[in-house]
Design a protein around this motif. Structure first.
Motif, mmCIF file in Angstrom:
data_model
loop_
_atom_site.group_PDB
_atom_site.id
_atom_site.type_symbol
_atom_site.label_atom_id
_atom_site.label_comp_id
_atom_site.label_asym_id
_atom_site.label_seq_id
_atom_site.Cartn_x
_atom_site.Cartn_y
_atom_site.Cartn_z
ATOM 1 N N HIS A 175 0.817 -1.210 0.000
ATOM 2 C CA HIS A 175 0.000 0.000 0.000
ATOM 3 C C HIS A 175 0.855 1.265 0.000
ATOM 4 O O HIS A 175 1.953 1.288 0.560
ATOM 5 C CB HIS A 175 -0.912 0.029 1.232
ATOM 6 C CG HIS A 175 -2.035 -0.944 1.169
ATOM 7 N ND1 HIS A 175 -2.840 -1.231 2.247
ATOM 8 C CD2 HIS A 175 -2.503 -1.714 0.142
ATOM 9 C CE1 HIS A 175 -3.752 -2.118 1.905
ATOM 10 N NE2 HIS A 175 -3.565 -2.433 0.639
ATOM 11 N N TYR A 177 0.447 5.206 1.200
ATOM 12 C CA TYR A 177 -0.347 6.171 1.969
ATOM 13 C C TYR A 177 -0.041 7.565 1.436
ATOM 14 O O TYR A 177 1.123 7.956 1.332
ATOM 15 C CB TYR A 177 0.010 6.091 3.451
ATOM 16 C CG TYR A 177 -0.452 4.819 4.123
ATOM 17 C CD1 TYR A 177 -1.514 4.832 5.017
ATOM 18 C CD2 TYR A 177 0.175 3.601 3.858
ATOM 19 C CE1 TYR A 177 -1.949 3.670 5.633
ATOM 20 C CE2 TYR A 177 -0.256 2.428 4.462
ATOM 21 C CZ TYR A 177 -1.317 2.471 5.349
ATOM 22 O OH TYR A 177 -1.744 1.313 5.950
ATOM 23 N N ILE A 199 -5.277 5.588 0.586
ATOM 24 C CA ILE A 199 -4.437 4.397 0.489
ATOM 25 C C ILE A 199 -4.696 3.786 -0.879
ATOM 26 O O ILE A 199 -5.850 3.542 -1.249
ATOM 27 C CB ILE A 199 -4.761 3.368 1.586
ATOM 28 C CG1 ILE A 199 -4.593 3.978 2.976
ATOM 29 C CG2 ILE A 199 -3.857 2.143 1.441
ATOM 30 C CD1 ILE A 199 -5.022 3.048 4.105
ATOM 31 N N ASP A 201 -3.310 0.615 -3.657
ATOM 32 C CA ASP A 201 -2.568 -0.642 -3.671
ATOM 33 C C ASP A 201 -1.503 -0.616 -4.758
ATOM 34 O O ASP A 201 -1.301 0.406 -5.433
ATOM 35 C CB ASP A 201 -3.513 -1.833 -3.821
ATOM 36 C CG ASP A 201 -4.246 -1.856 -5.158
ATOM 37 O OD1 ASP A 201 -3.833 -1.132 -6.098
ATOM 38 O OD2 ASP A 201 -5.240 -2.608 -5.269
ATOM 39 N N VAL A 207 -7.824 2.006 -2.124
ATOM 40 C CA VAL A 207 -8.300 1.112 -1.067
ATOM 41 C C VAL A 207 -9.146 1.889 -0.062
ATOM 42 O O VAL A 207 -10.179 1.417 0.400
ATOM 43 C CB VAL A 207 -7.109 0.436 -0.358
ATOM 44 C CG1 VAL A 207 -7.579 -0.442 0.793
ATOM 45 C CG2 VAL A 207 -6.285 -0.371 -1.354
#
Length: 247
Positions: A175, A177, A199, A201, A207
């Protein structure tokens, strides 16, 4: 024994976004660490340090490394941030010996009568001007002669519109951020920050996508220096608008 109020989380500015703040602050503290360490030099190690608005403890780490063995009182009102702070302290044997975590805000926390230093990093925008000035006087009464108060001013210095921009992106496993934000004036001395935390992927798919808004009192380096001088401090400005104030 005082019990926690059930409504505590509703007044926590970081209740929804707190999980993102530590990881998205790592790069900023890589840059802030040097100026903060430099400003702490000369602090008497036999007296405790107060870290006001300690957040997740990144400033606590800087203070502990700058002044090994000094007692640190880490004050943090956010329950989410405090959980991260206590987790950081709890996993380090040396920090557990010297750091006390206090659930309070800077204005009302019970502080030691004498302090060897005080930190107020990335937090003064939470305080209205009158509360800010009262805090400087409160700290002036407790700081030993020559003990530094280390505080920084964050942009914007005036209540102006700030366009949307990304301020951090950190990869953790599969992930990434991301943190971004924009600001708009809500009064002559205050802005509303509209923050976005995402977030994604490893395929670039979203996400999570969280948006939060919080108010922030703006202050320039010059105005902050004047406030500190009025409280009896001599102020030296360092890199990244980190101020060292001593009496």
């Amino acid at each position: 024994m005082k019990g926690d109020r059930m409504t505590e989380t509703t007044s926590d500015a970081y209740y929804r976004s707190g999980e993102f703040l530590d990881v998205l602050s790592l790069d900023a503290w890589e840059h802030l660490g040097g100026p903060v360490r430099a400003a702490l030099q000369g602090a008497p190690r036999e007296l405790p340090i107060a870290d006001l608005g300690a957040g997740s403890g990144l400033g606590v780490l800087v203070a502990a490394r700058a002044l090994p063995g000094a007692e640190i009182v880490a004050v943090e009102p956010s329950i989410v941030q405090r959980a991260a702070l206590l987790a950081r302290v709890g996993t380090d044997r040396e920090l557990r010996q010297c750091v006390t975590v206090v659930a309070a805000d800077a204005q009302t926390a019970e502080l030691p009568e004498r302090l060897g230093a005080a930190l107020a990093i990335n937090m003064i925008g939470h305080l209205a001007p009158d509360a800010r000035r009262a805090l400087w006087h409160r700290l002036a009464d407790r700081l030993a002669a020559g003990a530094p108060l280390v505080v920084n001013a964050q942009p914007p210095a005036e209540a102006v519109t700030v366009p949307e921009s990304e301020f951090a992106a950190v990869r953790v496993g599969r992930h990434t951020y991301r943190g971004s934000g924009s600001a708009e004036p809500v009064s002559d001395g205050e802005v509303a920050w509209h923050m976005r935390y995402q977030i994604t992927d490893d395929q670039g798919r979203t996400v999570r996508d969280l948006r939060v808004t919080y108010r922030w009192h703006v202050v320039s380096v010059a105005a902050l220096s004047d406030e500190l001088a009025e409280a009896g401090f001599t102020v030296t400005a360092g890199p990244l608008d980190v101020l060292r104030a001593v009496r």
